[in-house]
Design a protein around this motif. Structure first.
Motif, mmCIF file in Angstrom:
data_model
loop_
_atom_site.group_PDB
_atom_site.id
_atom_site.type_symbol
_atom_site.label_atom_id
_atom_site.label_comp_id
_atom_site.label_asym_id
_atom_site.label_seq_id
_atom_site.Cartn_x
_atom_site.Cartn_y
_atom_site.Cartn_z
ATOM 1 N N THR A 265 0.827 -1.206 0.000
ATOM 2 C CA THR A 265 0.000 0.000 0.000
ATOM 3 C C THR A 265 0.858 1.251 0.000
ATOM 4 O OG1 THR A 265 -1.744 -1.194 1.169
ATOM 5 C CG2 THR A 265 -1.866 1.214 1.174
ATOM 6 N N GLU A 266 1.902 1.250 0.855
ATOM 7 C CA GLU A 266 2.801 2.406 0.933
ATOM 8 C C GLU A 266 3.504 2.643 -0.407
ATOM 9 O OE1 GLU A 266 6.639 3.916 3.625
ATOM 10 O OE2 GLU A 266 5.665 1.974 3.971
ATOM 11 N N LYS A 267 3.912 1.569 -1.037
ATOM 12 C CA LYS A 267 4.593 1.684 -2.322
ATOM 13 C C LYS A 267 3.663 2.279 -3.386
ATOM 14 C CE LYS A 267 7.101 -1.092 -5.700
ATOM 15 N NZ LYS A 267 7.569 -2.448 -6.051
ATOM 16 N N VAL A 268 2.386 1.807 -3.392
ATOM 17 C CA VAL A 268 1.429 2.309 -4.380
ATOM 18 C C VAL A 268 1.138 3.780 -4.148
ATOM 19 C CG1 VAL A 268 -0.966 2.126 -5.152
ATOM 20 C CG2 VAL A 268 0.381 0.062 -4.812
ATOM 21 N N VAL A 269 1.005 4.180 -2.844
ATOM 22 C CA VAL A 269 0.718 5.591 -2.525
ATOM 23 C C VAL A 269 1.883 6.463 -2.950
ATOM 24 C CG1 VAL A 269 0.334 7.218 -0.639
ATOM 25 C CG2 VAL A 269 -0.909 5.042 -0.704
ATOM 26 N N GLY A 270 3.126 6.009 -2.674
ATOM 27 C CA GLY A 270 4.301 6.796 -3.059
ATOM 28 C C GLY A 270 4.374 7.001 -4.561
ATOM 29 N N GLU A 271 4.126 5.928 -5.301
ATOM 30 C CA GLU A 271 4.140 6.062 -6.763
ATOM 31 C C GLU A 271 3.085 7.041 -7.237
ATOM 32 O OE1 GLU A 271 3.660 2.157 -8.226
ATOM 33 O OE2 GLU A 271 5.729 1.522 -7.800
ATOM 34 N N PHE A 272 1.923 7.027 -6.607
ATOM 35 C CA PHE A 272 0.851 7.949 -6.990
ATOM 36 C C PHE A 272 1.258 9.404 -6.721
ATOM 37 C CE2 PHE A 272 -2.934 10.381 -5.791
ATOM 38 C CZ PHE A 272 -3.658 10.301 -6.982
ATOM 39 N N ILE A 273 1.889 9.667 -5.537
ATOM 40 C CA ILE A 273 2.303 11.040 -5.183
ATOM 41 C C ILE A 273 3.366 11.528 -6.160
ATOM 42 C CG2 ILE A 273 3.496 12.419 -3.437
ATOM 43 C CD1 ILE A 273 2.074 10.688 -1.323
ATOM 44 N N ASN A 274 4.331 10.659 -6.504
ATOM 45 C CA ASN A 274 5.380 11.050 -7.450
ATOM 46 C C ASN A 274 4.796 11.411 -8.804
ATOM 47 O OD1 ASN A 274 7.401 10.676 -5.530
ATOM 48 N ND2 ASN A 274 7.729 8.516 -6.110
ATOM 49 N N ARG A 275 3.816 10.621 -9.247
ATOM 50 C CA ARG A 275 3.195 10.916 -10.543
ATOM 51 C C ARG A 275 2.485 12.260 -10.508
ATOM 52 N NH1 ARG A 275 1.746 5.415 -10.584
ATOM 53 N NH2 ARG A 275 -0.362 6.004 -9.929
ATOM 54 N N GLU A 276 1.817 12.575 -9.379
ATOM 55 C CA GLU A 276 1.097 13.839 -9.265
ATOM 56 C C GLU A 276 2.056 15.023 -9.243
ATOM 57 O OE1 GLU A 276 -2.172 14.522 -9.302
ATOM 58 O OE2 GLU A 276 -2.493 12.404 -9.836
ATOM 59 N N GLU A 277 3.167 14.918 -8.500
ATOM 60 C CA GLU A 277 4.125 16.020 -8.431
ATOM 61 C C GLU A 277 4.793 16.238 -9.784
ATOM 62 O OE1 GLU A 277 6.793 14.872 -5.350
ATOM 63 O OE2 GLU A 277 5.461 15.551 -3.718
ATOM 64 N N GLY A 278 5.157 15.181 -10.450
ATOM 65 C CA GLY A 278 5.755 15.321 -11.773
ATOM 66 C C GLY A 278 4.825 16.018 -12.742
ATOM 67 N N ALA A 279 3.550 15.707 -12.648
ATOM 68 C CA ALA A 279 2.570 16.335 -13.539
ATOM 69 C C ALA A 279 2.460 17.810 -13.238
ATOM 70 C CB ALA A 279 1.217 15.638 -13.386
ATOM 71 N N ALA A 280 2.516 18.210 -11.919
ATOM 72 C CA ALA A 280 2.416 19.625 -11.542
ATOM 73 C C ALA A 280 3.623 20.409 -12.050
ATOM 74 C CB ALA A 280 2.295 19.741 -10.022
ATOM 75 N N VAL A 281 4.839 19.826 -11.859
ATOM 76 C CA VAL A 281 6.040 20.511 -12.334
ATOM 77 C C VAL A 281 5.997 20.687 -13.835
ATOM 78 C CG1 VAL A 281 8.549 20.265 -12.585
ATOM 79 C CG2 VAL A 281 7.426 19.714 -10.407
ATOM 80 N N GLY A 282 5.551 19.706 -14.521
ATOM 81 C CA GLY A 282 5.454 19.810 -15.977
ATOM 82 C C GLY A 282 4.502 20.900 -16.407
ATOM 83 N N GLN A 283 3.392 20.985 -15.689
ATOM 84 C CA GLN A 283 2.412 22.016 -16.022
ATOM 85 C C GLN A 283 2.988 23.412 -15.776
ATOM 86 O OE1 GLN A 283 -1.112 21.157 -13.799
ATOM 87 N NE2 GLN A 283 -1.616 19.304 -15.018
ATOM 88 N N GLU A 284 3.775 23.618 -14.625
ATOM 89 C CA GLU A 284 4.359 24.932 -14.315
ATOM 90 C C GLU A 284 5.393 25.317 -15.376
ATOM 91 O OE1 GLU A 284 6.747 27.147 -10.646
ATOM 92 O OE2 GLU A 284 6.072 25.064 -10.498
ATOM 93 N N SER A 285 6.258 24.407 -15.771
ATOM 94 C CA SER A 285 7.266 24.681 -16.792
ATOM 95 C C SER A 285 6.619 25.065 -18.106
ATOM 96 C CB SER A 285 8.140 23.435 -16.966
ATOM 97 O OG SER A 285 9.070 23.631 -17.994
ATOM 98 N N GLU A 286 5.538 24.373 -18.475
ATOM 99 C CA GLU A 286 4.840 24.670 -19.713
ATOM 100 C C GLU A 286 4.212 26.062 -19.649
ATOM 101 O OE1 GLU A 286 3.743 24.078 -23.541
ATOM 102 O OE2 GLU A 286 4.981 22.748 -22.269
ATOM 103 N N ALA A 287 3.719 26.503 -18.464
ATOM 104 C CA ALA A 287 3.123 27.839 -18.301
ATOM 105 C C ALA A 287 4.201 28.929 -18.463
ATOM 106 C CB ALA A 287 2.459 27.952 -16.930
ATOM 107 N N SER A 288 5.410 28.692 -17.894
ATOM 108 C CA SER A 288 6.487 29.689 -18.015
ATOM 109 C C SER A 288 6.912 29.851 -19.469
ATOM 110 C CB SER A 288 7.701 29.250 -17.167
ATOM 111 O OG SER A 288 7.325 29.162 -15.810
ATOM 112 N N LYS A 289 7.025 28.726 -20.160
ATOM 113 C CA LYS A 289 7.389 28.792 -21.567
ATOM 114 C C LYS A 289 6.345 29.553 -22.365
ATOM 115 C CE LYS A 289 10.053 24.493 -21.633
ATOM 116 N NZ LYS A 289 10.141 23.130 -22.185
ATOM 117 N N SER A 290 5.094 29.344 -22.075
ATOM 118 C CA SER A 290 4.025 30.016 -22.802
ATOM 119 C C SER A 290 4.070 31.519 -22.529
ATOM 120 C CB SER A 290 2.676 29.437 -22.382
ATOM 121 O OG SER A 290 1.620 30.111 -23.023
#
Length: 321
Positions: A265-290
Motif C-alpha cells: 500500500t505504501e509503495k502504491v501511494v508513493g508512486e501515486f504522489i510522485n506521478r502527481e508532483e511530476g505532472a504539476a512541475v510539468g504544467q508549471e514549466s509549460e506555463a512559463s514557456k508560454s
C-alpha cells in the motif's frame, strides 16, 4: 300356381291362355315427398309373384319411363298393380298406386292407352299402354318363345348392370386400398426414420454415460490420491504438533501478511504522489514557456510598429534642417 300346377311336389308346366304386355309411359302431377329438392320416382309393376321395375328418374314430378313388360297369363282372375315410389338414400316412399284387372283387359283385343288416377295420394296420374292377346297353339308357342327371349334379355341386362356396378365398386375399393397402402408405406418410412434417430440417440447416450462413468472414476481416484498423499499427512502433522505452536505459526503468518499488505500500500501511494508532483512541475514549466513566448511576440510587435515611426521622425528633422 300362377303358371302351372303341382303334383307331388313336381312342377308341371301348362300352356298359357293368353299374353299380357304392359308399357309404362309416364306420370304427371306427382306429389313431392322429398324434404330437399324433388322426388326421384320409379314404378314397380307386379302380377302375382312376378315383379318388374322401371328405372329411376331423378328430381322430376312428371317423369317419362317408356318401359315395357310382358307376362304369360294362366288365370284371368289376376290384378296388375302399379306402385309409384320415391327412391332416396334412406329407402323408398310410396307416391301412389293404381290397378288393372286382367279379366277386363282380356275382353278387348288390341292395344289400349289408359290413364290411371293414382290412389293413396292427393294428386298424380299414370299413363300406361296395355295389350292382351288370346293364346292359340301357334300364338302360344311364339309368345312363349318371345317371352323367354325377353326374360333372357332382361336378365342379361340386369346382370350386366349388376356386374358393371360391382366392377365400379371394386375399382373404387381397390383405389382406396392402394391409397391406404401408400399412406401406410409413407407412415412406415417416417416411423423407420424416427426409429433410426432414436437408435442414434441411444447410442450417443450410452457413449456419454460411459464417458461420465469414466470421468467419475478418475475424479474419485484423484480425490483418493490427494487424500492419501496430502490431506492425511497434513492431518497427521497437525495432530502431532502442540496447539500453541500451531496458533503461534498462524499468528506469525497473519502478521507477515499484514506487513506485506502495508508495504504494498505504501509503495502504491508513493508512486501515486510522485506521478502527481511530476505532472504539476510539468504544467508549471509549460506555463512559463508560454508566458515567455507571449512576451517575445509583444516585443517584436512593438519594435515593428516603432521602426516606421522613427524613420518618419528622422525624415521630418532633416527637412527642417
Amino acid at each position: 300356381v300362377a303358371d302351372g300346377c303341382s303334383i307331388l311336389g313336381m312342377q308341371l308346366r301348362r300352356e298359357p291362355i293368353g299374353f299380357l304386355k304392359v308399357n309404362v309411359n309416364r306420370a304427371t302431377d306427382l306429389v313431392n315427398v322429398d324434404n330437399i329438392g324433388l322426388s326421384d320416382p320409379f314404378v314397380r309393376v307386379t302380377l302375382g309373384t312376378h315383379m318388374h321395375e322401371t328405372k329411376v328418374i331423378d328430381n322430376n314430378l312428371n317423369p317419362v319411363w317408356n318401359a315395357s313388360f310382358s307376362w304369360d297369363i294362366y288365370n284371368l282372375d289376376q290384378v296388375v298393380k302399379f306402385t309409384v315410389l320415391d327412391k332416396d338414400m334412406f329407402g323408398e316412399e310410396k307416391m301412389g298406386v293404381a290397378e288393372l284387372h286382367v279379366q277386363q283387359l282380356a275382353q278387348k283385343s288390341g292395344s289400349h292407352l289408359k290413364k290411371l288416377t293414382l290412389a293413396d295420394t292427393s294428386s298424380g296420374e299414370l299413363e300406361v299402354e296395355v295389350q292382351y292377346m288370346q293364346a292359340t297353339d301357334t300364338d302360344a308357342k311364339e309368345a312363349t318363345e318371345k317371352f323367354a327371349h325377353e326374360q333372357r334379355v332382361e336378365l342379361a341386362q340386369r346382370s350386366a348392370g349388376d356386374i358393371a356396378g360391382i366392377v365400379v365398386g371394386l375399382k373404387s375399393s381397390l383405389a382406396a386400398v392402394v391409397e391406404d397402402y401408400r399412406d401406410t408405406v409413407t407412415k412406415m418410412k417416417a416411423f423407420s426414420a424416427e426409429c433410426d434417430s432414436l437408435r442414434g440417440l441411444l447410442v450417443s447416450m450410452e457413449s456419454n454415460a460411459g464417458s461420465a462413468v469414466e470421468d467419475g472414476r478418475r475424479v474419485e481416484e484423484r480425490f483418493e490420491t490427494l487424500r492419501s498423499e496430502q490431506m492425511v499427512p497434513m492431518l497427521a502433522q497437525i495432530k502431532a504438533r502442540p496447539l500453541s505452536e500451531v496458533m503461534e505459526q498462524v499468528q506469525k503468518a497473519v502478521r507477515e501478511s499484514i506487513l506485506e499488505i502495508a508495504h504494498s500500500t505504501e509503495k502504491v501511494v508513493g508512486e501515486f504522489i510522485n506521478r502527481e508532483e511530476g505532472a504539476a512541475v510539468g504544467q508549471e514549466s509549460e506555463a512559463s514557456k508560454s508566458k515567455k513566448r507571449r512576451a517575445e511576440v509583444s516585443r517584436s510587435r512593438l519594435e515593428a510598429e516603432a521602426s516606421p515611426r522613427a524613420m518618419e521622425q528622422t525624415r521630418e528633422a532633416d527637412e527642417l534642417a
